[in-house]
Design a protein around this motif. Structure first.
Motif, mmCIF file in Angstrom:
data_model
loop_
_atom_site.group_PDB
_atom_site.id
_atom_site.type_symbol
_atom_site.label_atom_id
_atom_site.label_comp_id
_atom_site.label_asym_id
_atom_site.label_seq_id
_atom_site.Cartn_x
_atom_site.Cartn_y
_atom_site.Cartn_z
ATOM 1 N N PHE A 235 25.743 29.510 -6.918
ATOM 2 C CA PHE A 235 25.845 29.618 -5.458
ATOM 3 C C PHE A 235 26.695 28.468 -4.916
ATOM 4 C CE2 PHE A 235 22.156 32.295 -5.973
ATOM 5 C CZ PHE A 235 22.230 33.192 -4.915
ATOM 6 N N TYR B 6 12.112 34.341 0.256
ATOM 7 C CA TYR B 6 12.787 33.837 -0.943
ATOM 8 C C TYR B 6 13.834 32.784 -0.584
ATOM 9 C CZ TYR B 6 10.939 37.906 -3.523
ATOM 10 O OH TYR B 6 10.132 38.846 -4.111
ATOM 11 N N ARG B 7 14.176 32.688 0.692
ATOM 12 C CA ARG B 7 15.184 31.715 1.138
ATOM 13 C C ARG B 7 14.635 30.994 2.354
ATOM 14 N NH1 ARG B 7 20.441 30.153 0.656
ATOM 15 N NH2 ARG B 7 20.684 31.430 -1.204
ATOM 16 N N HIS C 260 14.536 42.834 0.332
ATOM 17 C CA HIS C 260 13.491 42.793 -0.697
ATOM 18 C C HIS C 260 12.128 43.239 -0.167
ATOM 19 C CE1 HIS C 260 15.991 41.063 -3.848
ATOM 20 N NE2 HIS C 260 16.557 40.359 -2.886
ATOM 21 N N CYS D 297 17.504 38.733 3.445
ATOM 22 C CA CYS D 297 16.792 38.730 2.159
ATOM 23 C C CYS D 297 15.417 39.371 2.323
ATOM 24 C CB CYS D 297 16.671 37.298 1.648
ATOM 25 S SG CYS D 297 15.653 37.159 0.164
ATOM 26 N N CYS E 151 13.134 34.552 -5.617
ATOM 27 C CA CYS E 151 14.534 34.993 -5.566
ATOM 28 C C CYS E 151 15.011 35.307 -6.972
ATOM 29 C CB CYS E 151 15.368 33.859 -4.958
ATOM 30 S SG CYS E 151 17.132 33.903 -5.362
ATOM 31 N N ASP E 152 15.570 36.501 -7.141
ATOM 32 C CA ASP E 152 16.110 36.861 -8.462
ATOM 33 C C ASP E 152 17.637 36.860 -8.453
ATOM 34 O OD1 ASP E 152 16.742 39.091 -6.989
ATOM 35 O OD2 ASP E 152 15.674 40.526 -8.256
ATOM 36 N N GLY E 153 18.204 36.233 -7.401
ATOM 37 C CA GLY E 153 19.666 36.205 -7.300
ATOM 38 C C GLY E 153 20.240 37.577 -6.952
ATOM 39 N N CYS E 154 19.361 38.457 -6.440
ATOM 40 C CA CYS E 154 19.785 39.857 -6.182
ATOM 41 C C CYS E 154 20.465 40.419 -7.427
ATOM 42 C CB CYS E 154 20.701 39.932 -4.965
ATOM 43 S SG CYS E 154 19.882 39.683 -3.394
ATOM 44 N N PRO F 210 24.977 38.647 -3.607
ATOM 45 C CA PRO F 210 23.624 38.711 -3.042
ATOM 46 C C PRO F 210 23.666 39.014 -1.546
ATOM 47 C CG PRO F 210 23.830 36.832 -4.494
ATOM 48 C CD PRO F 210 25.215 37.400 -4.351
ATOM 49 N N ILE F 211 22.601 39.629 -1.060
ATOM 50 C CA ILE F 211 22.583 40.082 0.331
ATOM 51 C C ILE F 211 22.627 38.900 1.306
ATOM 52 C CG2 ILE F 211 20.073 40.216 0.726
ATOM 53 C CD1 ILE F 211 22.439 43.075 1.520
ATOM 54 N N CYS F 212 22.028 37.756 0.936
ATOM 55 C CA CYS F 212 22.056 36.577 1.818
ATOM 56 C C CYS F 212 23.493 36.092 2.021
ATOM 57 C CB CYS F 212 21.185 35.456 1.257
ATOM 58 S SG CYS F 212 21.571 34.974 -0.441
HETATM 59 S S1 SF4 Z 1 20.040 35.813 -3.790
HETATM 60 FE FE1 SF4 Z 1 18.950 37.645 -3.059
HETATM 61 S S2 SF4 Z 1 16.792 37.205 -3.481
HETATM 62 FE FE2 SF4 Z 1 17.889 35.244 -3.591
HETATM 63 S S3 SF4 Z 1 17.735 34.347 -1.521
HETATM 64 FE FE3 SF4 Z 1 19.659 35.516 -1.611
HETATM 65 S S4 SF4 Z 1 19.117 37.562 -0.827
HETATM 66 FE FE4 SF4 Z 1 17.206 36.529 -1.375
#
Ligand code: SF4
Ligand code: SF4
Ligand code: SF4
Length: 205
Positions: free
Chosen positions: A5, A34-35, A26, A22, A126-129, A139-141
């Motif tokens: 990241f 997760y964040r 999820h 996130c 968090c599984d890293g999407c 990832p969605i974030c």
């Molecule tokens: S990578 Fe995915 S699970 Fe991890 S914080 Fe970002 S959106 Fe959430």
């Protein structure tokens, strides 16, 4: 290829869009996240003998999830191998079927990333999407951030953009070698300085 990241602290406004995206993606409950976003403040106000108020106040924000560390503390303590680091992507995730719910990873992680979900009886994090990443998406974030303060990609590419791992209130990166590269804003303090205050403790702890 190992992923990492990138966080541009100089762009983050603390808007929480990453966190909410996130939670939505999820399907997390109201008390799960997760964040997290830390609001960090430092400095003070003072008034001189003429009544003129001056200040040295500074504010910055740190948006943080799991850092999918190079040397994860969570996987080392997991007695069943439920917490695993993918050898290809480096993403760390928990297999709910294998997890005993002992909470060792929760205690070991210096970033507070895993939490114990008592309703399902195992750790969540968090599984890293990873499902999106497997489809070649970010990832969605990262996609949700309106300020483009977050990015995700090959570790060498992220390393070239972020000069630091260490920002207050995160612990020293020497503990777990996080796969997180940070561009610090001029107002941010390093982990070693640790002279800022967390302004939103009820939200992040
Ligand atoms: S990578 Fe995915 S699970 Fe991890 S914080 Fe970002 S959106 Fe959430
Ligand atoms: S941030 Fe914590 S949970 Fe994530 S890989 Fe590192 S030690 Fe494990
Ligand atoms: S969405 Fe972007 S700007 Fe908003 S808190 Fe998250 S990282 Fe910061």
């Amino acid at each position: 290829m190992t992923k990492a990241f990138f966080f541009d602290n100089s762009r983050c406004t603390g808007c929480r869009t990453c966190q909410l995206a996130c939670k939505d993606y999820h399907d997390l409950s109201i008390d799960q996240t997760y964040r997290k976003v830390y609001d960090m403040e430092s400095g003070a106000c003072s008034m001189d003998e003429r009544g003129v108020v001056t200040h040295t106040c500074k504010l910055y924000h740190v948006a943080i999830g799991c850092n999918h560390c190079e040397d994860p503390a969570c996987t080392k303590v997991c007695p069943t191998g439920a917490m695993e680091k993918d050898p290809e992507t480096g993403l760390v995730s928990v297999d709910g079927d294998k997890c005993l719910g002992c909470g060792y990873c929760v205690m070991a992680c210096p970033y507070g990333a895993p939490t114990l979900d008592k309703t399902v009886g195992h750790t969540i994090k968090c599984d890293g999407c990873k499902n999106r990443v497997a489809e070649g998406k970010k990832p969605i974030c990262v996609e949700a951030c309106p300020l483009r303060a977050l990015d995700f990609g090959e570790v060498e590419e992220m390393k070239a953009r972020g000069e630091s791992h260490d920002i207050d209130p995160l612990p020293s990166s020497s503990y777990t070698k996080p796969s997180l590269y940070i561009r610090m804003s001029p107002d941010a303090k390093s982990s070693q300085a640790a002279d800022s205050r967390i302004a939103n403790p009820l939200e992040v702890f």
